[in-house]
Design a protein around this motif. Sequence first.
Motif, PDB file in Angstrom:
ATOM      1  N   ALA A 183      13.049 -24.695   2.901  1.00 53.94           N
ATOM      2  CA  ALA A 183      13.529 -23.403   3.723  1.00 53.94           C
ATOM      3  C   ALA A 183      12.979 -22.068   3.093  1.00 53.94           C
ATOM      4  N   GLY A 184      12.984 -22.251   1.680  1.00 58.77           N
ATOM      5  CA  GLY A 184      12.355 -20.888   0.934  1.00 58.77           C
ATOM      6  C   GLY A 184      11.057 -20.694   1.238  1.00 58.77           C
ATOM      7  N   ALA A 185      10.306 -21.952   1.318  1.00 61.67           N
ATOM      8  CA  ALA A 185       8.948 -21.545   1.510  1.00 61.67           C
ATOM      9  C   ALA A 185       8.867 -21.016   2.983  1.00 61.67           C
ATOM     10  N   TYR A 186       9.530 -21.577   3.995  1.00 59.06           N
ATOM     11  CA  TYR A 186       9.746 -20.918   5.398  1.00 59.06           C
ATOM     12  C   TYR A 186       9.779 -19.393   5.422  1.00 59.06           C
ATOM     13  N   ARG A 187      10.754 -19.030   4.550  1.00 59.08           N
ATOM     14  CA  ARG A 187      11.362 -17.589   4.532  1.00 59.08           C
ATOM     15  C   ARG A 187      10.097 -16.776   4.104  1.00 59.08           C
ATOM     16  N   PHE A 188       9.446 -17.144   3.119  1.00 57.77           N
ATOM     17  CA  PHE A 188       8.161 -16.556   2.476  1.00 57.77           C
ATOM     18  C   PHE A 188       7.126 -16.375   3.511  1.00 57.77           C
ATOM     19  N   TYR A 205       0.687  -1.225  -0.147  1.00 59.87           N
ATOM     20  CA  TYR A 205      -0.095   0.069   0.057  1.00 59.87           C
ATOM     21  C   TYR A 205       0.733   1.329  -0.255  1.00 59.87           C
ATOM     22  N   ASN A 206       1.882   1.213   0.644  1.00 64.52           N
ATOM     23  CA  ASN A 206       2.766   2.381   0.929  1.00 64.52           C
ATOM     24  C   ASN A 206       4.077   1.739   0.374  1.00 64.52           C
ATOM     25  N   ARG A 207       4.537   2.524  -1.044  1.00 65.49           N
ATOM     26  CA  ARG A 207       5.426   2.060  -1.909  1.00 65.49           C
ATOM     27  C   ARG A 207       6.652   2.492  -1.023  1.00 65.49           C
ATOM     28  N   ASN A 208       6.724   2.948  -0.263  1.00 65.35           N
ATOM     29  CA  ASN A 208       8.113   3.404   0.642  1.00 65.35           C
ATOM     30  C   ASN A 208       8.101   2.241   1.721  1.00 65.35           C
ATOM     31  N   ASP A 209       7.070   1.633   1.985  1.00 63.39           N
ATOM     32  CA  ASP A 209       7.258   0.526   3.199  1.00 63.39           C
ATOM     33  C   ASP A 209       6.484  -0.695   2.754  1.00 63.39           C
ATOM     34  N   SER A 210       7.565  -1.661   2.927  1.00 63.76           N
ATOM     35  CA  SER A 210       7.334  -2.782   2.362  1.00 63.76           C
ATOM     36  C   SER A 210       6.505  -3.805   3.301  1.00 63.76           C
ATOM     37  N   THR A 211       6.257  -3.288   4.436  1.00 62.75           N
ATOM     38  CA  THR A 211       5.548  -4.256   5.345  1.00 62.75           C
ATOM     39  C   THR A 211       4.046  -4.053   5.287  1.00 62.75           C
ATOM     40  N   PHE A 212       3.685  -3.593   4.402  1.00 59.32           N
ATOM     41  CA  PHE A 212       2.227  -3.376   4.245  1.00 59.32           C
ATOM     42  C   PHE A 212       1.910  -4.011   2.874  1.00 59.32           C
ATOM     43  N   TYR A 213       1.629  -5.452   2.854  1.00 57.21           N
ATOM     44  CA  TYR A 213       1.214  -5.775   1.390  1.00 57.21           C
ATOM     45  C   TYR A 213      -0.259  -5.778   1.194  1.00 57.21           C
ATOM     46  N   ILE A 214      -0.326  -5.696   0.042  1.00 56.30           N
ATOM     47  CA  ILE A 214      -1.796  -5.405  -0.612  1.00 56.30           C
ATOM     48  C   ILE A 214      -2.599  -6.860  -0.531  1.00 56.30           C
ATOM     49  N   HIS A 215      -1.647  -8.109  -1.165  1.00 52.69           N
ATOM     50  CA  HIS A 215      -2.323  -9.456  -0.980  1.00 52.69           C
ATOM     51  C   HIS A 215      -1.892 -10.351  -0.016  1.00 52.69           C
ATOM     52  N   PRO A 216      -2.014 -10.152   1.126  1.00 55.59           N
ATOM     53  CA  PRO A 216      -0.951 -10.965   1.994  1.00 55.59           C
ATOM     54  C   PRO A 216      -1.436 -12.458   1.823  1.00 55.59           C
ATOM     55  N   ASP A 217      -2.900 -12.702   1.667  1.00 51.61           N
ATOM     56  CA  ASP A 217      -3.382 -14.095   1.488  1.00 51.61           C
ATOM     57  C   ASP A 217      -2.989 -14.683   0.281  1.00 51.61           C
ATOM     58  N   SER A 218      -2.658 -14.029  -0.774  1.00 52.11           N
ATOM     59  CA  SER A 218      -1.784 -14.706  -2.000  1.00 52.11           C
ATOM     60  C   SER A 218      -0.669 -15.077  -1.516  1.00 52.11           C
ATOM     61  N   ILE A 219       0.166 -14.165  -0.686  1.00 52.99           N
ATOM     62  CA  ILE A 219       1.524 -14.719  -0.401  1.00 52.99           C
ATOM     63  C   ILE A 219       1.544 -15.857   0.476  1.00 52.99           C
ATOM     64  N   TYR A 220       0.616 -16.059   1.435  1.00 45.00           N
ATOM     65  CA  TYR A 220       0.401 -17.073   2.278  1.00 45.00           C
ATOM     66  C   TYR A 220       0.016 -18.494   1.493  1.00 45.00           C
ATOM     67  N   LYS A 221      -0.771 -18.143   0.735  1.00 44.50           N
ATOM     68  CA  LYS A 221      -1.465 -19.091  -0.122  1.00 44.50           C
ATOM     69  C   LYS A 221      -0.224 -20.076  -0.890  1.00 44.50           C
ATOM     70  N   TYR A 222       0.367 -19.038  -1.969  1.00 45.33           N
ATOM     71  CA  TYR A 222       1.577 -19.510  -2.936  1.00 45.33           C
ATOM     72  C   TYR A 222       2.814 -20.221  -2.016  1.00 45.33           C
ATOM     73  N   SER A 223       3.117 -19.613  -0.529  1.00 49.56           N
ATOM     74  CA  SER A 223       4.217 -19.976   0.074  1.00 49.56           C
ATOM     75  C   SER A 223       3.725 -21.507   0.797  1.00 49.56           C
ATOM     76  N   LYS A 224       2.523 -21.411   1.136  1.00 48.75           N
ATOM     77  CA  LYS A 224       2.159 -22.748   1.715  1.00 48.75           C
ATOM     78  C   LYS A 224       2.194 -23.870   0.540  1.00 48.75           C
TER      79      LYS A 224
END
Length: 589
Positions: free
Chosen positions: A259-264, A224-243
Motif C-alpha cells: 500500500a505504501g508503494a502504491y501511495r508513492f 523545481y518550485n520550492r513552494n509547489d511540491s507538484t513539480f519533482y526534479i527527479h520523477p524517474d527516481s521516485i518511480y524507480k524506487y516506488s516500483k
Amino acid sequence: MNLLTKYYLEEDKEESYKLADDALNLARTEPISEPKLTAYTHKALTLEKQDSIEASYYMMDTCLLFAKQLGNASAAGEALMNIAAIKHRYKDETDILPMVFEAMDIAKKTDNKELKVKIYYFLTNAYYFPLKDIDNMVKYSELSEQEAVDVKDVNVKVLPLISKGTLYRMKYLSDRSTNAYIDTSIVFLKKGLELCQMHEDYISSNKYFNTLGHLISAYTYQTYNRNDSTFYIHPDSIYKYSKMMLDKAQAINNPYFVAGAYRFLSGYESNRKNFVEAENILIKALGVIEDQDKSDYAQMRYLTGLSLVYQLRINKKYEKALDYMEEAYTFQEQFFKNKYIREGQITEAKYKLKENHRQLQLSQDKALRQKKILVGSIIGALLLIIFLFIFYQMRLETAKQKALLLKKEKEEICLQALLKEKELKQTETEKRNLELEKELEKEKAERQALEINQLQKEIIVGSVQLEQKNETIEIIKQKFNENKLSDNNDIKELLLSDKMANKSFEDFHDLFEKIHPNFYSKLQEKAEQKLTVLDLKYCTYIFMNLSSKEIANIIHVSSNTVRTTKYRLKMKLNLGKDEDLGAYIKNLM
C-alpha cells in the motif's frame, strides 16, 4: 528459536507468533538468563503486533523485572530498548527516556556497540524526530555513525545511514532556502539502500522498506518550485524506487508496504497529471489494506489522498470526491475512537500492573515479615541451643576442674605422705648420723686425749732430759769457772753438750707443733718475726701454764729475769698494758 522469532516477526507474523509461544514455553521452567529474557521480550513484541495491550504490558513488566535481576547483561539492555520501542508505538511516553538511558549505560559497560547503535538510532528517528529537536538528532546520529564503524551486522550498520538521511530531511524542513540538506539526505539514504541490496538475503525487510520509504520521501521534497511540491526534479527516481518497493513488498506478501508503494506511485502519476491512473492506484491500495488489522489510520490517509486526486481532475468529479472525503472522515472518526479506546486500554493495563505491583509488594512485605519472624525464631532457637551448649560446656568444664582439683589434692596428700615419710627417714638418718658423728667425735677426742697424754708424757720426758742437760751444762760452767778445762777436748765436750741442748729444744719444738699446730707461726706473725728461740721457749712454758718460778728453775734464771723477759715478750707481741700475756698466749689455740 529467539532468532527465528525475531526474523519471522518482520517477514511472517503468524509464524513469529507461534515461535514466540514455543520459546516462551521452553523458557518458563528455566532460571533467569539472557535467553529467557530474550524469549519474554520477543513475546512482548508479538503481543504488541497482535494488539493485545494488557498482555503486552504484563509481559513488558515481567521483562523489566528480569532485566533488573540480570543487571548489566547485554540482553537486559536489548530488553529495555524493545520495551521502550513498544511503549513508543503505543504512544505511551512514560519512562521511555530513563529506560533508554539505562540501556545506554548497560551498552557502555558491556561495550556492546550494536546495542549503542540501536539506542542512538531510536533517539534520532523515533524520539527526537517527531519533536523536531535537531540538536539532539545531530548528536545521536553522529554517535550512531561512530559506533557503527566496527559493527558487522548489516541490519545494525544501516541504521546510522537512515539516521543521517532523516536528520538532513529535518534540517531541510526547517530551512527550505536551499536543496543542499535534502540532497545530502538522499546521498546517505542511497548509501543505506546500496548496503541493503548488497546483503539482500540477510537484511530485514523492515530495514529495507524503511530505507526505501525515506529515500522516496526525500526525492518528493526535491522540486523545481520550492513552494509547489507538484513539480519533482527527479520523477524517474521516485518511480524507480516506488516500483522497487512494490515488487519487494508483493514478493514477501507485505500488505502495508504494498500500500505504501502504491501511495508513492499515485503521487508520481499525479505529478505527471495522470489523475485517472493515480485514482486507480489508490483504489488498489485501499483494496490491499481494507481487510488488514489496524488499517483505519492507513485507510483514512488513502481516502483523503483519493479525494484530493478527484479535486485535481480536469473533469472535476466533485461528488465522488465528496463521497470519498466523507468516508475518510468516517474512518478518521473511527481512528480517533479506537485511539481513545487504546489509550483507555493502556491506562487500564498500567493501572492493573500498578495494582499487581501493590499486591505483589504487600505479598513480599508479608513474606518478608514472615521470613523475619522465621529467621528470628531460628536465631532464637540457635541462640538457645548455643546457650545450652555453652552452659553444658561450662558445667562439664567445672566438673573436669573439680575432678582435676580432687586428683591434685589426692596427689598432694600422697606427696605430703611421701614427704613426711621421707622426712622421717631423713630425720632418722640424720639422727643416726649425729650419733655416729658423736661417737666419731668421742673416739677422736679419746684418740686426741691419748695422743695429748702421750705427747705430754714425751714433753715431760723431754723437759726432764732438758733439765739433765742443763745441769750438765752447769757443771761444765762451774768447771770452766774453776779452770778445770785444761785442754781442747774439754771445750769440745762443752760445745757438744750445748748443741745437744739446742737439738733437744728442736725435738721438743716439733713435738709441741704436732699437739698445737701453727702455735709458733701465729706468735711470729703477731710479733712480726721478731721472736727468738728463747722467746718461743718462754711462750711455750707460759702456754703450759707454768709459773714464773717454775720457768726460772727450768731455764736456770732468776724470777726477775723471767718477769723482765715476759715484759719484753709483751712489747714484741704489741700487747697493751691491760692485756694479760698468759691469757693472750693461751687463747691462740
